[in-house]
Design a protein around this motif. Sequence first.
Motif, PDB file in Angstrom:
ATOM      1  N   GLY A 164     -26.607  -0.767  11.916  1.00 40.11           N
ATOM      2  CA  GLY A 164     -27.212  -1.540  10.840  1.00 40.11           C
ATOM      3  C   GLY A 164     -27.644  -0.703   9.654  1.00 40.11           C
ATOM      4  N   PHE A 165     -27.342   0.592   9.701  1.00 36.62           N
ATOM      5  CA  PHE A 165     -27.718   1.480   8.598  1.00 36.62           C
ATOM      6  C   PHE A 165     -26.999   1.036   7.326  1.00 36.62           C
ATOM      7  CE2 PHE A 165     -27.662   5.445   6.157  1.00 36.62           C
ATOM      8  CZ  PHE A 165     -28.984   5.849   6.293  1.00 36.62           C
ATOM      9  N   PRO A 166     -27.716   1.007   6.180  1.00 31.80           N
ATOM     10  CA  PRO A 166     -27.106   0.518   4.933  1.00 31.80           C
ATOM     11  C   PRO A 166     -25.841   1.297   4.566  1.00 31.80           C
ATOM     12  CG  PRO A 166     -29.481   0.722   4.687  1.00 31.80           C
ATOM     13  CD  PRO A 166     -29.136   1.331   6.015  1.00 31.80           C
ATOM     14  N   LEU A 167     -24.811   0.563   4.158  1.00 31.72           N
ATOM     15  CA  LEU A 167     -23.546   1.068   3.641  1.00 31.72           C
ATOM     16  C   LEU A 167     -22.722   1.800   4.697  1.00 31.72           C
ATOM     17  CD1 LEU A 167     -24.627   2.359   0.100  1.00 31.72           C
ATOM     18  CD2 LEU A 167     -23.644   0.141   0.724  1.00 31.72           C
ATOM     19  N   LEU A 168     -23.292   2.809   5.324  1.00 28.14           N
ATOM     20  CA  LEU A 168     -22.527   3.655   6.236  1.00 28.14           C
ATOM     21  C   LEU A 168     -22.456   3.118   7.655  1.00 28.14           C
ATOM     22  CD1 LEU A 168     -23.866   7.168   5.143  1.00 28.14           C
ATOM     23  CD2 LEU A 168     -21.792   6.002   4.364  1.00 28.14           C
ATOM     24  N   GLY A 218     -33.550   8.441   7.698  1.00 27.24           N
ATOM     25  CA  GLY A 218     -33.166   7.053   7.880  1.00 27.24           C
ATOM     26  C   GLY A 218     -32.598   6.747   9.253  1.00 27.24           C
ATOM     27  N   LEU A 219     -31.959   7.729   9.874  1.00 25.34           N
ATOM     28  CA  LEU A 219     -31.281   7.502  11.149  1.00 25.34           C
ATOM     29  C   LEU A 219     -32.168   7.747  12.354  1.00 25.34           C
ATOM     30  CD1 LEU A 219     -27.743   9.079  10.542  1.00 25.34           C
ATOM     31  CD2 LEU A 219     -28.289   6.658  10.798  1.00 25.34           C
ATOM     32  N   PHE A 220     -33.037   8.747  12.285  1.00 24.91           N
ATOM     33  CA  PHE A 220     -33.749   9.192  13.474  1.00 24.91           C
ATOM     34  C   PHE A 220     -35.263   9.127  13.267  1.00 24.91           C
ATOM     35  CE2 PHE A 220     -29.870  11.904  13.096  1.00 24.91           C
ATOM     36  CZ  PHE A 220     -29.124  11.237  14.063  1.00 24.91           C
ATOM     37  N   ALA A 221     -35.962   8.873  14.376  1.00 24.34           N
ATOM     38  CA  ALA A 221     -37.425   8.856  14.360  1.00 24.34           C
ATOM     39  C   ALA A 221     -37.938  10.272  14.600  1.00 24.34           C
ATOM     40  CB  ALA A 221     -37.956   7.902  15.432  1.00 24.34           C
TER      41      ALA A 221
END
Length: 438
Positions: A164-168, A218-221
Amino acid sequence: MTWNACWYLLNNRIGRYWLEPRFLFKYYGFSWVHPWPGHGLYIHWAVLAALGVFIAAGFLYRTSTTLFFLGYTYTFLLDEALWVNHRYLICLFSFLLIFVPANRALSLDAWLNPRLRSETTPAWALWLLRAQMAVVYFYAGIAKLLPDWLRGEPMRVWLARNTGFPLLGRFFRQEWAVYSLSYAALFFDLCIVPLLLWRRTRIAAFCAALAFHLLNAGLFAIGIFPWLAIAATTLFLSPSWPRRLVSIFRPNAPAAASELKPLPQITQRLVLAMVLAYITIQIFLPLRPFLYRGGIEWIYAEHRFSWRMMLTNRWVHAYFYVTDPNSGETFQTLPEDYLEKWQIRRMAWRPDMLLQFAHYLANVMPRSGPKPLKVEARVLVALNGRKPLLFIDQNVDLAAEERTWGRPQWLLSVHEPLPSHRGNPLQDPFEPIPDDFD
């Protein structure tokens, strides 16, 4: 550092991490470090937040940096289960700031005491901070030179859970995306420092670093690590960039009052020796996991102080069996009865933490006679999609084992190869546990 302290205060992490657990794991040699009683830890973190503001403003700088280093390192040592790379990096940076004369310009100290102001700073101060960040980048790249990473693990699983990450995100299930990001991260960590040091590629490299860390955020906590890394990467820019930035808003700002006076030659040699000693420690300490015989099970388990970040996706489960030799009875003990869930997930992959918990059980569980309790463990670990395997020798009495520095003899080797076909990573039954968390 201020943001990190406020995050702990505002998100009730102090109670969750240090006050609610019945047992805290300790680093080797620091079993004497315990939480403040009562509301002491809340006050402690509030003071750290204030000290962070003082350091940023350059107010009572030497006192603030010294107190912050001592106070933050104290919280770092409270529980080994809370290991994250950025907390260790904050300890190191706050230690270095004690000695770096960072309050001679653009600071309240320099404003209150004009004689302190200076147009220059010693070269060793800048290069010491640069070297610290260079070590982080370089060893993060060295850590990725392992078969699992080169075959797309655990990047394959991480990306599949972020479609669900934007664009990629729509590309994250495709193999070309998995390998592209895996190798891009590898080459970034290995090459970013030389590119930052070369003037012709410096701006492009900094933009690449900015994009890299924003993507990680954006990807990882992984908490504040990306933001801390971005801020620290500005150290590789021209040393005058903050003054140039200020001049945009204050074109008629007065020049600094004085230059730094040269130190005596003997003092210069002493400073140089101390700087080289610190850098030498930082260079050789991350090599520690490679000094012990063993396979990937040890390299992945002992990743602390080595800048080994986001290298594994693992599933763990642990059972403990306590035997009372006085009565001959054996009881299965669940870690959930004594530890928090987040502690269990990290304990089961750390040999020294398993040993600590076994000793704890031997001390707190009742026994019917003078003979000490015997504690055995069945620990199953699945690393990067491999089938679950025993992690330690299930016949060893952990309560009778002494805690030592290095690889314990009862740690079993993992020779299971990566599966040739992972299928759909979204259907992976193993719960991912990243190396860093917040």
